[in-house]
Design a protein around this motif. Structure first.
Motif, PDB file in Angstrom:
ATOM      1  N   GLU A 113     -19.041   7.403   3.308  1.00 54.83           N
ATOM      2  CA  GLU A 113     -17.628   7.729   3.426  1.00 54.83           C
ATOM      3  C   GLU A 113     -17.176   8.628   2.280  1.00 54.83           C
ATOM      4  OE1 GLU A 113     -13.896   5.107   4.811  1.00 54.83           O
ATOM      5  OE2 GLU A 113     -14.721   4.506   2.863  1.00 54.83           O
ATOM      6  N   SER A 114     -16.502   9.722   2.595  1.00 51.10           N
ATOM      7  CA  SER A 114     -16.002  10.647   1.579  1.00 51.10           C
ATOM      8  C   SER A 114     -14.751  10.071   0.921  1.00 51.10           C
ATOM      9  CB  SER A 114     -15.679  12.005   2.206  1.00 51.10           C
ATOM     10  OG  SER A 114     -16.839  12.605   2.754  1.00 51.10           O
ATOM     11  N   LEU A 115     -14.673  10.211  -0.408  1.00 51.25           N
ATOM     12  CA  LEU A 115     -13.537   9.700  -1.169  1.00 51.25           C
ATOM     13  C   LEU A 115     -12.663  10.871  -1.620  1.00 51.25           C
ATOM     14  CD1 LEU A 115     -15.360   7.015  -3.350  1.00 51.25           C
ATOM     15  CD2 LEU A 115     -14.410   6.797  -1.035  1.00 51.25           C
ATOM     16  N   ILE A 116     -11.343  10.672  -1.553  1.00 50.90           N
ATOM     17  CA  ILE A 116     -10.414  11.774  -1.786  1.00 50.90           C
ATOM     18  C   ILE A 116      -9.411  11.426  -2.882  1.00 50.90           C
ATOM     19  CG2 ILE A 116      -8.796  13.371  -0.695  1.00 50.90           C
ATOM     20  CD1 ILE A 116      -9.872  12.470   2.021  1.00 50.90           C
ATOM     21  N   GLU A 117      -9.170  12.392  -3.769  1.00 50.96           N
ATOM     22  CA  GLU A 117      -8.049  12.348  -4.712  1.00 50.96           C
ATOM     23  C   GLU A 117      -7.026  13.370  -4.232  1.00 50.96           C
ATOM     24  OE1 GLU A 117      -6.959  13.081  -9.432  1.00 50.96           O
ATOM     25  OE2 GLU A 117      -8.980  13.527  -8.699  1.00 50.96           O
ATOM     26  N   VAL A 118      -5.772  12.948  -4.079  1.00 54.89           N
ATOM     27  CA  VAL A 118      -4.714  13.822  -3.562  1.00 54.89           C
ATOM     28  C   VAL A 118      -3.636  13.985  -4.633  1.00 54.89           C
ATOM     29  CG1 VAL A 118      -3.024  14.204  -1.743  1.00 54.89           C
ATOM     30  CG2 VAL A 118      -5.169  13.028  -1.211  1.00 54.89           C
ATOM     31  N   ILE A 119      -3.264  15.245  -4.910  1.00 57.65           N
ATOM     32  CA  ILE A 119      -2.240  15.527  -5.914  1.00 57.65           C
ATOM     33  C   ILE A 119      -1.157  16.396  -5.281  1.00 57.65           C
ATOM     34  CG2 ILE A 119      -1.760  16.505  -8.186  1.00 57.65           C
ATOM     35  CD1 ILE A 119      -4.746  16.166  -8.821  1.00 57.65           C
ATOM     36  N   LEU A 120       0.061  15.867  -5.248  1.00 60.82           N
ATOM     37  CA  LEU A 120       1.208  16.632  -4.765  1.00 60.82           C
ATOM     38  C   LEU A 120       1.729  17.490  -5.912  1.00 60.82           C
ATOM     39  CD1 LEU A 120       3.501  17.280  -2.729  1.00 60.82           C
ATOM     40  CD2 LEU A 120       4.710  15.288  -3.666  1.00 60.82           C
ATOM     41  N   THR A 121       1.764  18.806  -5.733  1.00 62.57           N
ATOM     42  CA  THR A 121       2.265  19.715  -6.765  1.00 62.57           C
ATOM     43  C   THR A 121       3.509  20.424  -6.238  1.00 62.57           C
ATOM     44  OG1 THR A 121       0.799  21.483  -5.989  1.00 62.57           O
ATOM     45  CG2 THR A 121      -0.019  20.085  -7.756  1.00 62.57           C
ATOM     46  N   GLU A 122       4.595  20.245  -6.931  1.00 63.55           N
ATOM     47  CA  GLU A 122       5.861  20.884  -6.572  1.00 63.55           C
ATOM     48  C   GLU A 122       6.518  21.430  -7.839  1.00 63.55           C
ATOM     49  OE1 GLU A 122       7.094  21.413  -3.667  1.00 63.55           O
ATOM     50  OE2 GLU A 122       6.104  20.028  -2.277  1.00 63.55           O
ATOM     51  N   GLU A 123       7.421  22.401  -7.673  1.00 66.57           N
ATOM     52  CA  GLU A 123       8.091  22.997  -8.822  1.00 66.57           C
ATOM     53  C   GLU A 123       9.091  22.022  -9.448  1.00 66.57           C
ATOM     54  OE1 GLU A 123       7.774  25.917 -10.487  1.00 66.57           O
ATOM     55  OE2 GLU A 123       5.945  26.191  -9.294  1.00 66.57           O
ATOM     56  N   ARG A 124       9.900  21.370  -8.586  1.00 67.09           N
ATOM     57  CA  ARG A 124      10.962  20.501  -9.100  1.00 67.09           C
ATOM     58  C   ARG A 124      10.837  19.092  -8.548  1.00 67.09           C
ATOM     59  NH1 ARG A 124      13.115  25.467  -8.142  1.00 67.09           N
ATOM     60  NH2 ARG A 124      14.243  26.471  -9.872  1.00 67.09           N
ATOM     61  N   TYR A 125      11.307  18.144  -9.341  1.00 65.36           N
ATOM     62  CA  TYR A 125      11.316  16.742  -8.920  1.00 65.36           C
ATOM     63  C   TYR A 125      12.210  16.566  -7.694  1.00 65.36           C
ATOM     64  CZ  TYR A 125      12.122  11.720  -8.960  1.00 65.36           C
ATOM     65  OH  TYR A 125      12.216  10.411  -8.602  1.00 65.36           O
ATOM     66  N   ASP A 126      11.673  15.825  -6.701  1.00 67.77           N
ATOM     67  CA  ASP A 126      12.420  15.613  -5.457  1.00 67.77           C
ATOM     68  C   ASP A 126      12.048  14.234  -4.913  1.00 67.77           C
ATOM     69  OD1 ASP A 126      13.347  15.544  -2.780  1.00 67.77           O
ATOM     70  OD2 ASP A 126      13.248  17.734  -2.642  1.00 67.77           O
ATOM     71  N   LEU A 176     -13.724  14.580  -2.939  1.00 63.19           N
ATOM     72  CA  LEU A 176     -12.839  15.696  -2.668  1.00 63.19           C
ATOM     73  C   LEU A 176     -11.560  15.576  -3.477  1.00 63.19           C
ATOM     74  CD1 LEU A 176     -13.183  15.683   1.232  1.00 63.19           C
ATOM     75  CD2 LEU A 176     -14.526  17.015  -0.403  1.00 63.19           C
ATOM     76  N   LYS A 177     -11.126  16.678  -4.065  1.00 61.76           N
ATOM     77  CA  LYS A 177      -9.857  16.717  -4.786  1.00 61.76           C
ATOM     78  C   LYS A 177      -8.965  17.721  -4.073  1.00 61.76           C
ATOM     79  CE  LYS A 177      -7.943  17.193  -9.449  1.00 61.76           C
ATOM     80  NZ  LYS A 177      -8.286  17.437 -10.873  1.00 61.76           N
ATOM     81  N   ILE A 178      -7.826  17.254  -3.556  1.00 54.38           N
ATOM     82  CA  ILE A 178      -6.937  18.087  -2.749  1.00 54.38           C
ATOM     83  C   ILE A 178      -5.592  18.185  -3.446  1.00 54.38           C
ATOM     84  CG2 ILE A 178      -5.758  18.297  -0.528  1.00 54.38           C
ATOM     85  CD1 ILE A 178      -8.070  16.796   0.748  1.00 54.38           C
ATOM     86  N   THR A 179      -5.139  19.409  -3.680  1.00 53.71           N
ATOM     87  CA  THR A 179      -3.840  19.631  -4.329  1.00 53.71           C
ATOM     88  C   THR A 179      -2.997  20.575  -3.481  1.00 53.71           C
ATOM     89  OG1 THR A 179      -4.641  21.541  -5.594  1.00 53.71           O
ATOM     90  CG2 THR A 179      -4.910  19.368  -6.595  1.00 53.71           C
ATOM     91  N   GLY A 180      -1.669  20.514  -3.673  1.00 57.68           N
ATOM     92  CA  GLY A 180      -0.785  21.427  -2.972  1.00 57.68           C
ATOM     93  C   GLY A 180       0.561  20.805  -2.674  1.00 57.68           C
ATOM     94  N   SER A 181       1.385  21.581  -1.989  1.00 59.08           N
ATOM     95  CA  SER A 181       2.686  21.086  -1.544  1.00 59.08           C
ATOM     96  C   SER A 181       2.483  20.119  -0.385  1.00 59.08           C
ATOM     97  CB  SER A 181       3.555  22.259  -1.090  1.00 59.08           C
ATOM     98  OG  SER A 181       2.959  22.881   0.056  1.00 59.08           O
ATOM     99  N   LEU A 182       3.572  19.493   0.061  1.00 61.64           N
ATOM    100  CA  LEU A 182       3.469  18.565   1.192  1.00 61.64           C
ATOM    101  C   LEU A 182       2.854  19.228   2.414  1.00 61.64           C
ATOM    102  CD1 LEU A 182       6.746  16.417   1.199  1.00 61.64           C
ATOM    103  CD2 LEU A 182       4.386  15.579   1.171  1.00 61.64           C
ATOM    104  N   GLU A 183       3.320  20.428   2.713  1.00 67.26           N
ATOM    105  CA  GLU A 183       2.802  21.125   3.884  1.00 67.26           C
ATOM    106  C   GLU A 183       1.325  21.471   3.720  1.00 67.26           C
ATOM    107  OE1 GLU A 183       5.470  21.929   2.152  1.00 67.26           O
ATOM    108  OE2 GLU A 183       7.078  21.330   3.534  1.00 67.26           O
ATOM    109  N   GLN A 184       0.954  21.911   2.527  1.00 72.95           N
ATOM    110  CA  GLN A 184      -0.446  22.260   2.270  1.00 72.95           C
ATOM    111  C   GLN A 184      -1.351  21.023   2.334  1.00 72.95           C
ATOM    112  OE1 GLN A 184       0.243  24.098  -1.536  1.00 72.95           O
ATOM    113  NE2 GLN A 184       0.171  26.178  -0.688  1.00 72.95           N
TER     114      GLN A 184
END
Length: 407
Positions: free
Chosen positions: A304-317, A281-289
């Protein structure tokens, strides 16, 4: 006659340090059921049996266990080495394997006739002939007189591949005239789609081989190396079976398969889907998403399912990075594991060094990418830069072949 084509088993593969041995074990159990139910007589494995040239003892044990399971089905096994495999390691038990009706060709033998394997019927009459060609290394294809420029060497590789297949076709025709012939190959054909888990082959894929150069003698060409299953445009049916299990997150949507040929009906293969034993599974989005998606994952697969998680935001924080790390470390859902995570801030401008440092993990970087970044900082002319890259790629291939042998 019924023939099954598979490739790129990559026994011993780890996906971001997660062992995939269970995936392969389930695949072999399923494969045995398919061979038995379809009454398959010949199994073709087109290279990259192992993931490393010097596989672990566990990987070797799994390989031999798989062969013995398959042998019980009275199916003739023909297996060739790929660019990940050590020819010497695969070839070592060759004579013993042959007594068990298993033909293993790890590297190109000095006499090309040793790659030609007849398949006989119950009366001992040849019905089919297999040209079991392994991955062709530079030393198999080039001589000292092949030219000194980068372009000359690339063309020599292509010509060497073509000549090897044409010579194999000639031997088949001379020894078994009128008998249908199939060739195995492990290479990069021009115009195909790749995935992240495939290593560069034949000098960084720049020697991509035009499949029309295979000629028109063979009735079918069973290819390995490319993990995405696909057909190659050629004069004869030419197919990549693809890897039977996903080996990277870029392969998570691939429909994994093996290919079944029924020679009485022709040489266009039937695709048999391999069950998905594990979800990637590849999951992307904001923190809330991300929080919402991780809370509503649903049911896991058989493994067991393996996950890649990518946090995408407009600005560095920096605060969001901290909260993202907490989200990852605090994740605990049975049947799921996060094995890779990174951040992607769209409006943050970075240099290459900063990009590597902040948004990629060390294990994501390929040696060639790092080297390419280094040499672009020097003002080499294009021809010299290609020469340097060529030398680096040859050294990298040698290192990958011998990796771990000094440990």
């Amino acid at each position: 006659m019924k023939i099954l084509h598979t490739a790129d088993w990559h026994i011993g593969k780890k996906l971001h340090k997660h062992d995939l041995s269970q995936d392969f074990e389930l695949f072999i159990t399923w494969l045995c059921e398919i061979i038995e139910s379809h009454e398959v007589e010949v199994l073709l494995v087109s290279g990259d049996v192992f993931d490393l040239a010097n596989p672990s003892s566990e990987a070797r044990n799994q390989y031999y266990r798989a062969l013995m399971k398959l042998r019980k089905l009275q199916c003739k096994i023909i297996l060739t080495g790929g660019n990940h495999d050590s020819p010497a390691m695969l070839d070592a038990p060759r004579e013993l394997m042959r007594e068990l009706d298993m033909h293993v060709i790890g590297g190109l033998p000095e006499d090309l006739e040793n790659t030609i394997i007849p398949v006989t019927n119950k009366n001992g009459i040849p019905e089919l002939v297999i040209a079991a060609l392994p991955y062709l290394r530079d030393a198999d294809l080039r001589s000292a007189t092949d030219g000194h420029t980068y372009t000359d060497r690339i063309e020599a590789l292509r010509k060497g591949i073509q000549n090897t297949f044409l010579k194999a076709a000639e031997i088949c025709n001379n020894r078994f005239p009128g008998i249908p012939a199939i060739a195995l190959g492990h290479l990069f054909a021009a115009g195909i789609e790749t995935s992240d888990s495939e290593r560069d082959i034949q000098i960084g894929n720049l020697a991509a081989f035009d499949a029309n150069q295979f000629g028109d003698y063979f009735q079918y060409i069973a290819l390995g190396h490319i993990h995405k299953p696909q057909q190659v445009k050629s004069q004869v049916p030419t197919y990549y079976s693809g890897s039977p299990i996903p080996l990277s997150f870029s392969e998570r949507k691939d429909e994994k398969r093996v290919l079944l040929l029924k020679t009485e009906e022709g040489f266009i293969p039937e695709s048999i889907p391999v069950p998905a034993f594990r979800k990637l599974l590849k999951i992307t989005g904001s923190l809330e998403q991300l929080q919402l998606k991780l809370d509503t994952l649903g049911n896991p697969g058989e493994l067991e399912s393996l996950i890649e998680v990518i946090l995408t935001e407009e600005r560095y924080d920096a605060d969001k990075i901290y909260l993202f790390d907490e989200l990852i470390t605090g994740f605990d859902k049975p049947g799921f594991e996060i094995v890779k995570h990174r951040t992607d801030f769209k409006q943050q401008l970075k240099g290459a060094a900063d990009l590597y440092k902040n948004s990629q993990q060390l294990e994501d970087l390929k040696p060639r990418d790092v080297f390419l970044e280094l040499i672009t900082k020097h003002e080499y002319n294009p021809e010299l830069q290609q020469e340097i890259l060529s030398a680096f790629d040859e050294l990298l291939q040698a290192v990958e072949l011998d990796e771990n042998t000094t440990l």
